[in-house]
Motif scaffolding. Structure first.
Motif, short mmCIF file in Angstrom:
data_model
loop_
_atom_site.label_atom_id
_atom_site.label_comp_id
_atom_site.label_asym_id
_atom_site.label_seq_id
_atom_site.Cartn_x
_atom_site.Cartn_y
_atom_site.Cartn_z
N CYS A 127 0.80 -1.03 -0.12
CA CYS A 127 -0.02 -0.11 -0.08
C CYS A 127 0.81 1.21 0.17
O CYS A 127 2.07 1.15 0.10
N HIS A 160 0.15 -6.27 1.60
CA HIS A 160 -1.09 -6.70 2.17
C HIS A 160 -1.56 -8.02 1.07
O HIS A 160 -1.58 -8.00 0.04
N CYS A 193 -1.18 -2.06 9.93
CA CYS A 193 -0.76 -1.13 9.00
C CYS A 193 -1.39 0.28 9.00
O CYS A 193 -2.74 0.39 9.44
N CYS A 214 -2.38 2.22 7.03
CA CYS A 214 -3.28 2.44 6.11
C CYS A 214 -4.73 1.91 6.62
O CYS A 214 -5.60 2.47 5.98
#
Ligand code: AMP
Ligand code: ZN
Length: 433
Positions: free
Chosen positions: A247, A254, A309, A311
Motif C-alpha cells: 500500500c 497486504h 498497517c 493505512c
C-alpha cells in the motif's frame, strides 16, 4: 481513505468469517477434480471436515510436483466448456504447470488486480503501460485486465525494444508502469548512457514485481526514474499478480485474505512458524472455481509483519520475499540466499545494477565468485580505487554471509541480461561429474 471494494475494509472478524465459509466451499469444489477427489478421499476429508478457517490444518499440502503430475487437467473442478483461459508458470524444467480459469475466476482476478492498483493511487484517468511478457506468463494479461477493469488507458507494450518502450512512455505521457525490477534499472541506465535524464519521464508510479529484489533496489528504481515503486507479488498457481501488494505505506505487502488463506510454515517440518518468523508461504485459493488449489507450497520465504498497517486495512501484511527455499545454496557449510548478496552489493553506490553469483567446484573445494558491474562513472583507471572497492565489497559480504567470495569488478552492461526474470546464480558445481 478511498477503497476500491468493500472487502478491503473488512476487519479481522469479517475476514475470518468469510474465510471459514469460503474454505468450506473451496473444499466442496476442489473435491470435484480428479486430484483432490483422490487425495481428500484417501484422507477421509470433505467439506464437512471444515467448521472454521482453523480447520485448514487438517488439509494436505499441494506441491508443484502434484500440479506437474496432474498436467494438464488433473486439478480441474468444472466441465471443460466452462474454462476460458489457460496460463502456465515460468518453471523451466520438467512438464509445465498449467492453471485454467472460468470467466468468473478471471473477473475476480481482474478485480483483485484493480484493487491493488487503486490502493497505490492509480485511477481511471491514468495512462498505464504494461511492460511485461504477454502470453502464458501471468504478468501480461493479469495486470492488463486489472488496469482495464480500473478504467485506465492500457498499453500492452510487452517486453523488449527499449527504444520503442521509451518512445511510447514519452509520447503517450504514460503516468503508471508495470515493469520487472531488473528491467526498470536497465531502462533507466540506458537513458543515462544516452545522456538523457530518466527522472524527467512522465510516469509517477511503477508496479514492480515478479522477481525477488531488495529494498535497496526499490530505492534505486525510485530515484533513477523519479517515481514511486510498489512491490507486486503473485504466482501463477494463485492466479498471478494481485495476490499481495504494497500500500502507500510501503511497509510490507497486504495479502488479500478475502481471496486467499496465507500460512507461513517451517519448510522442513510443515508446522506453522511462530508469528513474525521467516518460513515458507503456503497459499489456498478461496474464490476460484475452475481450479481451486489447497495449501500450495509456494517455496517463497517471507514472514508476517506484526501490528496493524497505518493505512487501516486489516488484511495481513507479509515482508518482501526474502528468497526461495530452492534458491538457497551452501558454500563451505554456510546457507546463503542471493538476496543477502544483493543487499550488500546495492549498498555500494559504485555498484551498477547487474551482478552474477557463480558457484564452482575447483581443487575439491566449493568456491563462490561474484561478478559485479561497476557504474561507468566509477569505472576508473585507478587500480587502487578499484582494489579498495573490491576489498570493501568482499569484506561486507563476509560479514553478511560468513564466507569471503572472490569479487570481480566488471564494466556496466557486461553481464549478459536475461529477458524476463533475472538470473542471479549460476551453479556450475552441478556440471562436475
Ligand atoms: P510465476 O508463477 O512464473 O509468475 O512465478 C511466481 C514466482 O515469482 C513466485 O513464486 C516468486 O518466487 C516470484 N515472485 C513474484 N512476485 C515477486 C515479488 N514481488 N518479489 C519476489 N518474488 C516474486
Ligand atoms: Zn497498508
Amino acid at each position: 481513505m478511498e477503497y476500491y471494494d468493500i472487502a478491503e475494509t473488512w476487519d479481522r472478524k469479517a475476514i475470518a468469517r468469510a474465510q471459514g465459509i469460503r474454505l468450506k466451499n473451496t473444499v466442496a469444489q476442489a473435491i470435484k477434480s480428479p486430484h483432490y477427489s483422490k487425495v481428500l478421499g484417501e484422507a477421509g476429508l470433505n467439506a464437512d471436515s471444515i467448521g472454521s478457517v482453523d480447520d485448514i490444518r487438517k488439509l494436505p499440502f499441494t506441491y508443484k510436483e502434484d500440479l506437474r503430475k496432474a498436467y494438464p487437467f488433473g486439478f480441474i473442478s468444472v466441465p471443460q466448456q466452462e474454462l476460458v483461459r489457460l496460463h502456465a508458470s515460468s518453471g523451466t524444467t520438467g512438464s509445465p504447470v498449467v492453471i485454467c480459469h472460468t470467466q468468473d475466476d478471471l473477473d475476480t482476478w481482474a478485480d483483485l488486480m484493480a484493487r491493488c492498483m487503486h490502493m497505490v493511487g492509480i485511477r481511471k484517468t491514468d495512462i498505464f503501460q504494461n511492460i511485461a511478457a504477454y502470453g502464458l506468463f501471468t504478468g501480461g494479461l493479469g495486470i492488463h485486465y486489472g488496469a482495464e477493469r480500473l478504467g485506465c488507458l492500457t498499453i500492452p507494450a510487452g517486453t523488449g525494444n527499449t527504444r520503442r518502450q521509451l518512445m511510447i512512455i514519452r509520447d503517450a505521457k504514460v503516468t503508471a508502469l508495470h515493469i520487472i525490477p531488473s528491467y526498470a534499472l536497465y531502462l533507466g541506465n540506458s537513458l543515462m548512457d544516452e545522456g538523457a535524464d530518466p527522472r524527467s519521464l512522465p510516469p509517477r508510479i511503477a508496479l514492480i514485481g515478479a522477481e525477488p529484489h531488495t529494498e535497496e533496489v526499490r530505492q534505486r528504481i525510485e530515484y533513477l526514474l523519479g517515481l514511486k515503486a510498489y512491490n507486486s507479488y503473485g504466482l501463477s498457481e494463485m492466479n498471478g499478480p494481485g495476490v499481495a501488494f504494497e500500500c502507500l505505506a510501503q511497509n510490507g505487502l497486504h495479502i488479500w485474505e478475502d481471496a486467499y488463506i496465507p500460512e507461513i510454515i517451517d519448510p522442513e517440518s510443515g508446522e506453522p512458524v511462530p508469528d513474525g518468523e521467516v518460513g515458507e508461504l503456503v497459499m489456498t485459493t478461496l474464490t476460484r472455481r475452475g481450479m481451486p488449489i489447497i495449501r500450495y507450497r509456494t517455496r517463497d520465504l517471507t514472514r508476517f509483519l506484526p501490528g496493524e498497517c497505518i493505512c487501516g486495512r486489516a488484511h495481513r501484511r507479509m515482508d518482501r520475499i526474502l528468497g526461495r527455499v530452492d534458491d538457497m545454496f551452501i558454500i563451505k557449510g554456510c546457507n546463503i540466499y542471493p538476496m543477502q548478496v544483493e543487499h550488500v552489493l546495492m549498498s555500494f553506490p559504485e555498484v551498477g545494477e547487474n551482478y552474477l553469483i557463480i558457484l564452482e567446484h575447483k581443487d575439491s573445494m566449493d568456491n563462490m565468485r561474484v561478478q559485479v558491474e561497476v557504474r561507468s562513472e566509477y569505472f576508473v583507471e585507478d587500480m587502487r580505487a578499484l582494489t579498495a572497492l573490491q576489498r570493501g565489497i568482499a569484506g561486507r559480504l563476509r560479514d553478511e554471509i560468513m564466507v569471503t567470495p572472490k569479487v570481480e569488478l566488471v564494466q556496466q552492461n557486461s553481464i549478459p541480461r536475461t529477458e524476463g526474470k533475472a538470473k542471479r546464480v549460476e551453479d556450475r558445481r552441478k556440471l562436475v561429474p
